[in-house]
Design an enzyme around this catalytic site. Sequence first.
Site, PDB file in Angstrom:
ATOM      1  N   LYS A  77       0.857  -1.307   0.130  1.00 50.80           N
ATOM      2  CA  LYS A  77      -0.001   0.249   0.065  1.00 50.80           C
ATOM      3  C   LYS A  77       0.949   1.138  -0.131  1.00 50.80           C
ATOM      4  O   LYS A  77       1.946   1.269   0.813  1.00 50.80           O
ATOM      5  CB  LYS A  77      -0.985  -0.140   1.283  1.00 50.80           C
ATOM      6  N   SER A 151      -9.612   1.604   3.102  1.00 49.30           N
ATOM      7  CA  SER A 151      -8.705   2.434   2.369  1.00 49.30           C
ATOM      8  C   SER A 151      -7.612   1.714   1.420  1.00 49.30           C
ATOM      9  O   SER A 151      -7.369   2.221   0.570  1.00 49.30           O
ATOM     10  CB  SER A 151      -7.950   3.538   2.854  1.00 49.30           C
ATOM     11  N   SER A 175      -9.736  -0.618   7.327  1.00 50.46           N
ATOM     12  CA  SER A 175      -9.278  -0.471   5.955  1.00 50.46           C
ATOM     13  C   SER A 175      -8.443  -1.675   5.151  1.00 50.46           C
ATOM     14  O   SER A 175      -8.219  -1.472   4.032  1.00 50.46           O
ATOM     15  CB  SER A 175      -8.148   0.721   5.930  1.00 50.46           C
TER      16      SER A 175
END
Length: 456
Positions: A77, A151, A175
């Site tokens: 990420k 996210s 997330s």
Amino acid sequence: MTPGSLREAAALIERREISPRELTRACLDRIDRENDALRAFITVTAEQALADAARAEQDITAGRYRGPLHGIPVSVKDLVDIAGTPTTSGSHVPPRHARHDAPVVANLRRAGAVIVGKTNLHEFAFGTTSDETAFGAVRNPHDRSRSAGGSSAGAAVALVEGMCYGSVGTDTGGSIRIPAAACGITGLKPTFGEISAEAVVPLSATLDHVGPMARTVGDTALLFHAMLDGEPRFDRVPPDAEGPLWLGMPLPYFFDKLDDDVARLVMDARAALERAGHTVSDVSIAHAERTADVYLHIVLPEASWYHAPLLREHAGQYSPGVRLRLEMGRYILAEDYLRAMHARTVLRRAVDRALEGLDALVLPALAIPAPPLGASSVAVGKTMEPVRAIMLRLTQLFNVTGHPAIAIPCGQGRDGLPRGLQLVGHRGSTERLLAVAAAVERQIIGGAGSVGGGTG
């Protein structure tokens, strides 16, 4: 030959039926074909990945096989530092340029993983839909008009699309688990602090968790052990839990607002577990209805504190929704923050009590299917609910309390979209939770299935 899971890929590499270079090249080709449409990746490190894959191949040929992550393509990420690449956090705000790998990345490299790139996310991880990002909204591979969650959305999409075999995500209110449920993969939020969050852009320092995302529970367990500090100990990866499990289903609050197919598939999973000889009891978590209030009074001021210098210099470069939430944090009083921290202890004890005598709690991971991109509210039953609140509703408590939690697929709804089941374990017992989740996965895989035809 395209392996379907990390474990399958690892077995092929160990038997030298596929090379790390071939596997990495296949993932990079998939990124080339699909990334413009899906926006899973922000940065693709193709040249470095192929060089690392070639080095892994040489080591394996020379008898220096490091274990099941050796030569496996993995994504990270873009909130996590990788030496020599920008950490954009999905924002137009100027990135930071990392000189060193974050510990979690260094640990994966030590295990032999090949990093293929950095995945897209909701800007600064402060959202659940990943349509507020400087690099284009992340699209759900099951229906490209819908969100992939957030996210850590890019990571989930990359896994579904075969762009990698594992990913590093972060989870502050859900997330990892939200995009896992929205896209039909597995995502683990370990016990708080178990995996280092050093050199990871923070959202809320006391709520942030770093964890693995993969296609199966077994793959997730391998990644979890590789992400821990120290030499990877794959011999510690637990087998599936044996014997009858004792599980609790917290009905009050967690089942009050659910999409019909979520409720049906979770109850189908419960029935499958009970038919297999496991016990699932109704339980409750005291004060669960206070979760959102406690969470907001912690996450808002902590996020606002970190971003204050950036907002002074670059306020106009934030997306409007993220900027608004950050500025809201300035108006939380110190006494409200301390009151929330006290309530946090109360909630932690309440989850501990609900878990007494149980192997894990079982509940939905996401109350709704993946929402349409850009939607601000969605229908749940006969009422309209704000998208952000309903998506966080079932996951954020366990960030507040620090308990390990994992999302696994439990079937598809009539719309053809995935639904997810969440399991929550005892604090400090992430390995046991993984063993329980593997046993649950085995029982419900193919048992919940689709509840009707869809057009997803």
